[in-house]
Design an enzyme around this catalytic site. Sequence first.
Site, PDB file in Angstrom:
ATOM      1  CB  ILE A 206      -0.965  -0.004   1.200  1.00 56.76           C
ATOM      2  CG1 ILE A 206      -2.024  -1.096   1.024  1.00 56.76           C
ATOM      3  CG2 ILE A 206      -1.643   1.357   1.361  1.00 56.76           C
ATOM      4  CD1 ILE A 206      -3.035  -1.183   2.154  1.00 56.76           C
TER       5      ILE A 206
ATOM      6  CG  ASP B 135       9.188   0.587   5.575  1.00 53.36           C
ATOM      7  OD1 ASP B 135       8.127   0.516   4.939  1.00 53.36           O
ATOM      8  OD2 ASP B 135       9.547  -0.289   6.391  1.00 53.36           O
TER       9      ASP B 135
ATOM     10  CG  ASP C  25      10.879   1.722  15.306  1.00 55.92           C
ATOM     11  OD1 ASP C  25       9.642   1.787  15.217  1.00 55.92           O
ATOM     12  OD2 ASP C  25      11.464   0.965  16.112  1.00 55.92           O
TER      13      ASP C  25
ATOM     14  CE1 TYR D 254      -3.881  -4.595  10.509  1.00 56.56           C
ATOM     15  CE2 TYR D 254      -6.105  -5.322   9.951  1.00 56.56           C
ATOM     16  CZ  TYR D 254      -4.967  -4.585   9.649  1.00 56.56           C
ATOM     17  OH  TYR D 254      -4.928  -3.838   8.497  1.00 56.56           O
TER      18      TYR D 254
ATOM     19  CB  VAL E 296      -5.254  -3.449  -0.646  1.00 51.90           C
ATOM     20  CG1 VAL E 296      -4.352  -2.737  -1.651  1.00 51.90           C
ATOM     21  CG2 VAL E 296      -6.262  -2.465  -0.056  1.00 51.90           C
TER      22      VAL E 296
END
Length: 260
Positions: free
Chosen positions: A19, A38, A64, A156, A189
């Site tokens: 994504i 990232d 991070d 999640y 996705v």
Amino acid sequence: MSGRVQDRVVVVTGAAGGIGEGVTRALLDEGALVALWDLSRERTQQVADRLDPEGSRVLALAADVTDAAAVAAAVEATTARFGRLDGLVNNAGVITMATSWEEDADHWRRHLEVNVVGTFVCSRAVAEVFRDAGGGAVVNVSSNCGKAGYRNMAAYNASKSAVIGLTRSLAMEWADAGINVNAVCPGAVDTPMLGEVARWLSPRIDLPADEILAGMGVEQLGGRRIDPVEVGRVIAFLLSEDAAIIRGQSISVDGGDTPY
């Protein structure tokens, strides 16, 4: 023709993932300058090289999102390179499939730390720049899982629900500083992460992973999965002046799979 975010500087976290790369591609198509953050500097640079071989519109950084000092350093490096900061896409996140019988406290802490605390840490650091500059926009990447719970991913689901609540709270609190905050809630996705979910499910429901994957997203968009760039186009709109009157919303980007 100028894009909706022409020459605006936007940070995308979790930019080395599916994504994240799609969002970056959409933002570049709309004229933005993009800082990619990232954990892996190498993977982030690979994305940058694919999307901007000349290196004139993209900056790759290792950061991070749960580390406030690392985020502050990334903010400083981004503003040093581009001279300003206009938008933030909080895309960094983790998902590990597990039943509620398998999840333990560490499993929950990991999801909450990255998906929720990381979103807040980055938002607050960037919002301080926005406040001093007179405004900016934040888009948080939640999930349709945050609206409609699904099996085998309680941590999640809960973390993405928390992102929706955080979005609403920050939007109300930061409006007077000219900072707009919204969220998108993607469905299925087409990314490598979806394949990982299918592989986890395969031995548990005794179906081949490719068959499971083929069935994911069949209730959205006439049976196809969402392209990450399509999520990015919605995000580009939310970062633009066209979305100035949209505040604190969590918009489903799932082809109608979640009807709210």
